[in-house]
Design a protein around this motif. Structure first.
Motif, PDB file in Angstrom:
ATOM      1  N   ILE A  69       0.837  -1.203   0.000  1.00  0.00           N
ATOM      2  CA  ILE A  69       0.000   0.000   0.000  1.00  0.00           C
ATOM      3  C   ILE A  69       0.870   1.249   0.000  1.00  0.00           C
ATOM      4  O   ILE A  69       0.521   2.256  -0.612  1.00  0.00           O
ATOM      5  N   ASP A  70       2.006   1.193   0.654  1.00  0.00           N
ATOM      6  CA  ASP A  70       2.913   2.344   0.711  1.00  0.00           C
ATOM      7  C   ASP A  70       3.453   2.726  -0.664  1.00  0.00           C
ATOM      8  O   ASP A  70       3.863   3.869  -0.869  1.00  0.00           O
ATOM      9  N   ASP A  71       3.488   1.785  -1.608  1.00  0.00           N
ATOM     10  CA  ASP A  71       4.005   2.065  -2.955  1.00  0.00           C
ATOM     11  C   ASP A  71       2.973   2.733  -3.858  1.00  0.00           C
ATOM     12  O   ASP A  71       3.339   3.346  -4.859  1.00  0.00           O
ATOM     13  N   LEU A  72       1.699   2.588  -3.527  1.00  0.00           N
ATOM     14  CA  LEU A  72       0.649   3.091  -4.415  1.00  0.00           C
ATOM     15  C   LEU A  72       0.618   4.615  -4.460  1.00  0.00           C
ATOM     16  O   LEU A  72       0.868   5.279  -3.455  1.00  0.00           O
ATOM     17  N   PRO A  73       0.293   5.171  -5.630  1.00  0.00           N
ATOM     18  CA  PRO A  73       0.192   6.632  -5.735  1.00  0.00           C
ATOM     19  C   PRO A  73      -0.983   7.151  -4.906  1.00  0.00           C
ATOM     20  O   PRO A  73      -1.967   6.450  -4.688  1.00  0.00           O
ATOM     21  N   ARG A  74      -0.852   8.353  -4.429  1.00  0.00           N
ATOM     22  CA  ARG A  74      -1.883   8.975  -3.587  1.00  0.00           C
ATOM     23  C   ARG A  74      -2.658  10.018  -4.372  1.00  0.00           C
ATOM     24  O   ARG A  74      -2.128  10.665  -5.279  1.00  0.00           O
ATOM     25  N   ARG A  75      -3.873  10.191  -3.955  1.00  0.00           N
ATOM     26  CA  ARG A  75      -4.750  11.215  -4.523  1.00  0.00           C
ATOM     27  C   ARG A  75      -4.143  12.590  -4.242  1.00  0.00           C
ATOM     28  O   ARG A  75      -3.638  12.851  -3.156  1.00  0.00           O
ATOM     29  N   LYS A  76      -4.226  13.489  -5.217  1.00  0.00           N
ATOM     30  CA  LYS A  76      -3.642  14.818  -5.073  1.00  0.00           C
ATOM     31  C   LYS A  76      -4.692  15.911  -4.900  1.00  0.00           C
ATOM     32  O   LYS A  76      -4.381  16.999  -4.422  1.00  0.00           O
ATOM     33  N   ILE A  77      -5.922  15.636  -5.320  1.00  0.00           N
ATOM     34  CA  ILE A  77      -6.988  16.638  -5.227  1.00  0.00           C
ATOM     35  C   ILE A  77      -8.243  16.016  -4.627  1.00  0.00           C
ATOM     36  O   ILE A  77      -8.404  14.790  -4.633  1.00  0.00           O
TER      37      ILE A  77
END
Length: 153
Positions: A69-77
């Motif tokens: 989960i730590d590797d997954l991209p995060r939402r920015k907006i």
């Protein structure tokens, strides 16, 4: 027309754009639009946290079949809904902001207890002018006399 295999999936503008090509829309009719419009949608959706699952598996998958989960991209907006007005997709008062932006201040209705009689009168006058309050004669209970009946006290 770009297909998935001809798209640069590391580029947010291309990451999901290929999915809009002839995608079913109203009553199943295919979506028609320019590539640049699909790229705008793609970039927006990626910023909002949408990703092609196969891409995530290919990019972040480990040999044992897991993804950290730590590797997954995060939402920015994120979307902040309209502070006022109808809760409707036609209300264009909402906005997309950075996910770490402070929440908007809620709309506050003035407390009439904190207002002077003249200020309250001004609000009532505005409501009348806008048609929210209409002038009506007060209704009173009125005795009704029916002819031909007698009273027997």
């Amino acid at each position: 027309m770009k297909t998935r295999d001809r798209s640069n999936l590391d580029n947010p503008r291309e990451h999901l754009a290929w999915m809009f090509m002839c995608a079913p829309a109203v009553m199943g009719q295919p979506t028609i639009g320019h590539q640049s419009m699909f790229e705008e949608y793609s970039e927006h959706l990626v910023k909002a946290g949408a990703y092609d699952v196969e891409y995530l598996i290919e990019k972040y998958g480990r040999p044992d079949g897991t993804i950290s989960i730590d590797d997954l991209p995060r939402r920015k907006i994120r979307f902040d809904p309209p502070r006022r007005g109808d809760n409707s997709p036609l209300n264009m008062g909402g906005s997309w902001v950075r996910v770490d932006a402070p929440p908007p201040e809620p709309f506050k209705i003035p407390d009439l207890n904190d207002m002077t009689p003249d200020e309250i009168g001004g609000i009532l006058e505005q409501a009348k002018q806008l048609g929210y309050i209409t002038e009506r004669a007060p209704k009173f209970d009125v005795a009704k006399v029916e002819h031909g009946t007698t009273s027997n006290p």
